[in-house]
Design a protein around this motif. Structure first.
Motif, PDB file in Angstrom:
ATOM      1  N   GLN A  12     -10.882 -10.927   3.811  1.00  0.00           N
ATOM      2  CA  GLN A  12      -9.646 -11.448   3.724  1.00  0.00           C
ATOM      3  C   GLN A  12      -9.185 -12.220   4.793  1.00  0.00           C
ATOM      4  N   GLU A  49     -13.496  -5.654   3.436  1.00  0.00           N
ATOM      5  CA  GLU A  49     -12.734  -6.318   2.602  1.00  0.00           C
ATOM      6  C   GLU A  49     -11.863  -7.107   3.330  1.00  0.00           C
ATOM      7  N   TYR A  81       0.901  -1.277  -0.025  1.00  0.00           N
ATOM      8  CA  TYR A  81       0.048  -0.071  -0.022  1.00  0.00           C
ATOM      9  C   TYR A  81       0.924   1.090   0.204  1.00  0.00           C
ATOM     10  N   PRO A 115      -7.483  -1.540   1.876  1.00  0.00           N
ATOM     11  CA  PRO A 115      -8.846  -1.992   1.650  1.00  0.00           C
ATOM     12  C   PRO A 115      -9.842  -1.731   2.612  1.00  0.00           C
ATOM     13  N   SER A 116     -11.110  -1.754   2.455  1.00  0.00           N
ATOM     14  CA  SER A 116     -12.186  -1.383   3.424  1.00  0.00           C
ATOM     15  C   SER A 116     -12.166  -2.309   4.537  1.00  0.00           C
TER      16      SER A 116
END
Ligand code: 16G
Length: 240
Positions: A42, A38, A27, A34-35
């Motif tokens: 994951q 998400e 990142y 990611p939210s």
């Protein structure tokens, strides 16, 4: 990967994984991660657990939130050595950044008693009181409130102090800067300063008070600098 049998709490494991992804630049800076939804899919954990990990990273300054938009990777903090007596201009140039200032105030005042006493001034002796926002590449890093005895530099004016004060003293006034005493403390940003520093009204800041002396021992400035705590880290080498 997550180890659900470990004694290390899941949210701390997630925090470590996210940290690693930031360090490995999976990142990038100012990119969103990611939210929560998400990430919870994951990792196969609840959103609450993910949120707990993200909160810790936000509080430590690695991530920042933008209301209604998401969570982003923050710029790494500037590491400022607490060793040499350097100026803001020198510090930023040494990092390849372009320093600039915005002068909010420049006036002659009789300073409060404690400031007069630190600057070894007699009662009613005046100082220039200068408030400057210090930018690096046009982004605000600090606000500096500087008190300079008028009797030392009677010809000082707003235009002359647009650049570097230390360069002015050394190159124009041909004086030698000697040493300084500094104190540092943490605080929540003052009401007016959050706007200038472009931070939230509850953000932490580092306040440094510096009294600097010419090589003959005469104090020439007392400065209170308010630094964004999310942009700065002060480093010192200590010996036993
Ligand atoms: C630094 C000094 C400040 C000094 C200024 C001069 C700290 C905490 N403060 O910001 O005391 O007045 O440099 O910078 O480091 P200039 O020469 O760029 O004006």
């Amino acid at each position: 990967m997550l180890d659900k049998n470990s004694h290390i709490p899941i949210y701390i494991q997630i925090e470590e994984i996210l940290k690693q992804r930031i360090y490995l630049e999976e990142y990038g800076i100012d990119e969103s991660i990611p939210s929560e939804r998400e990430l919870s899919i994951q990792f196969g954990v609840s959103r609450m657990t993910v949120r707990q990990a993200i909160n810790t990273l936000v509080n430590s300054g690695l991530l920042y939130r933008e209301k209604g938009r998401g969570t982003y990777v923050a710029n790494p903090k500037l590491e400022q050595p607490l060793m040499g007596l350097t100026s803001f201009t020198e510090d930023m140039r040494a990092r390849g950044m372009e320093p600039s200032s915005k002068i909010l105030r420049f006036e002659k005042i009789v300073p409060p008693f404690d400031i007069a006493s630190d600057l070894l001034l007699e009662k009613d002796e005046e100082v220039f009181f200068v408030v400057r926002i210090r930018n690096a590449n046009d982004k605000p890093m600090a606000i500096e409130r500087t008190y300079i005895p008028v009797k030392l530099y009677p010809e000082l004016d707003e235009k002359k102090i647009m650049g570097s004060l230390y360069a002015l003293i050394e190159a124009k006034f041909h004086q030698k800067i000697g040493n300084a005493i500094q104190q540092m403390e943490a605080a929540i940003v003052a009401k007016d300063d959050c706007r200038y520093l472009q931070i939230s009204p509850t953000a932490p800041v580092l306040i440094i008070k510096r009294i600097s002396y010419l090589s003959d021992g005469i104090p020439f400035e007392l400065v209170r600098s308010t630094y964004r705590a999310d942009r700065y880290k002060f480093i010192s080498e200590i010996k036993r």
